[in-house]
Write an enzyme that holds these catalytic residues in place. Structure first.
Site, PDB file in Angstrom:
ATOM      1  N   SER A 182      10.974  -0.245  -2.090  1.00 10.51           N
ATOM      2  CA  SER A 182      11.820  -0.282  -0.894  1.00 10.51           C
ATOM      3  C   SER A 182      13.258  -0.549  -1.290  1.00 10.51           C
ATOM      4  CB  SER A 182      11.345  -1.377   0.057  1.00 10.51           C
ATOM      5  OG  SER A 182      12.261  -1.549   1.120  1.00 10.51           O
TER       6      SER A 182
ATOM      7  N   TYR B 200       8.620  -9.645   3.153  1.00 10.53           N
ATOM      8  CA  TYR B 200       8.251  -8.293   2.712  1.00 10.53           C
ATOM      9  C   TYR B 200       9.027  -7.868   1.471  1.00 10.53           C
ATOM     10  CZ  TYR B 200       8.264  -3.148   2.782  1.00 10.53           C
ATOM     11  OH  TYR B 200       8.192  -1.823   2.434  1.00 10.53           O
TER      12      TYR B 200
END
Length: 251
Positions: free
Chosen positions: A143, A156
């Site tokens: 990410s 996250y």
């Protein structure tokens, strides 16, 4: 001849969004694609049928991630279903989101997001290595949040940093077998998972597009095409890298 003719690929979380784009692209390139899904059986069947309609081979495996033994159960199902033993390409795409700030994250949520996003890919790879042919490919979906400060996803983002670090070690460990390991780090991508806060919010969409140097929100195919390149022989000299797939966000 497709770039991946004769190859066998596993794509976790391949029924929707980025995972679906990856599964369909690898199928078009000639790979036999095994894709996993948690609950979206209808969507998974649609992906399989689409790949087959384009002349490819595919099958779906129901797999819940986040519990001990989930990787072993996945590979048992894979071994039982695949018409061609072994694997050449593993794409760890399935992940659990966590849209909570520091004050809101509970220990239970923290454990769940790390179990799905870090522990499961680790043990999927551990099981994959004994099945993977020399010259194989490990591709972990990371990410852009690993390099962009986003406190609202504070539990996250570190899971993806852990995946990137795992990728680095795998590249060194498996290099002698010609197996490459790389991460792909998407930014804002238009998927069903992001519909509530992105697709259905004009202001959020505009802000997300403005962050990219290319002035738009990403699409699943933007990520899938990068993964397809890394899976191909053209990327044989790339390993241990994190490929930024954010469209130049905040550069």
């Amino acid at each position: 001849m497709g770039a991946l003719d004769g190859k066998v690929a596993l794509v976790t979380g391949g029924s929707r969004g980025i995972g679906r784009g990856i599964a369909e692209r690898l199928g078009r390139d000639g790979a036999l694609v095994a894709l996993t899904y948690a609950q979206a059986s209808k969507e998974a069947d649609e992906v399989v049928e689409r790949i087959r309609a384009n002349g490819g081979e595919a099958f779906a495996i129901q797999a819940e991630f986040g519990q001990r033994g989930d990787a072993a159960r996945l590979w048992e199902a894979f071994d039982a279903r695949t018409p061609r033993p072994g694997v050449d390409i593993v794409v760890n795409n399935a992940a659990r989101g966590s849209n909570q700030d520091l004050a809101s994250v509970t220990e239970e949520e923290f454990d769940k997001v790390f179990a799905v996003n870090v522990r499961t890919p680790f043990f999927i790879i551990q099981e994959a290595v004994e099945r993977m042919r020399d010259g194989g490919r490990i591709i972990n979906i990371s990410s852009g949040a690993t390099r962009l400060a986003m406190p609202n996803i504070i539990a996250y983002a570190p899971t993806k940093s852990a995946v990137d670090n795992l990728t680095l070690h795998l590249a060194k460990l498996l290099g002698p077998r010609g197996i490459t390991a790389n991460s792909v780090a998407p930014g804002f991508v238009d998927t069903d998972m992001n519909a509530d806060w992105l697709r259905n919010d004009e202001e959020a969409w505009a802000r997300s597009a403005a962050i990219s140097a290319l002035g738009r929100v990403g699409e699943p195919r933007d990520i899938a095409d990068i993964v397809a390149f890394l899976a191909s022989d053209d990327a044989r000299w790339i390993t241990g890298q994190v490929i930024d797939a954010t469209g130049g966000s905040l550069i």
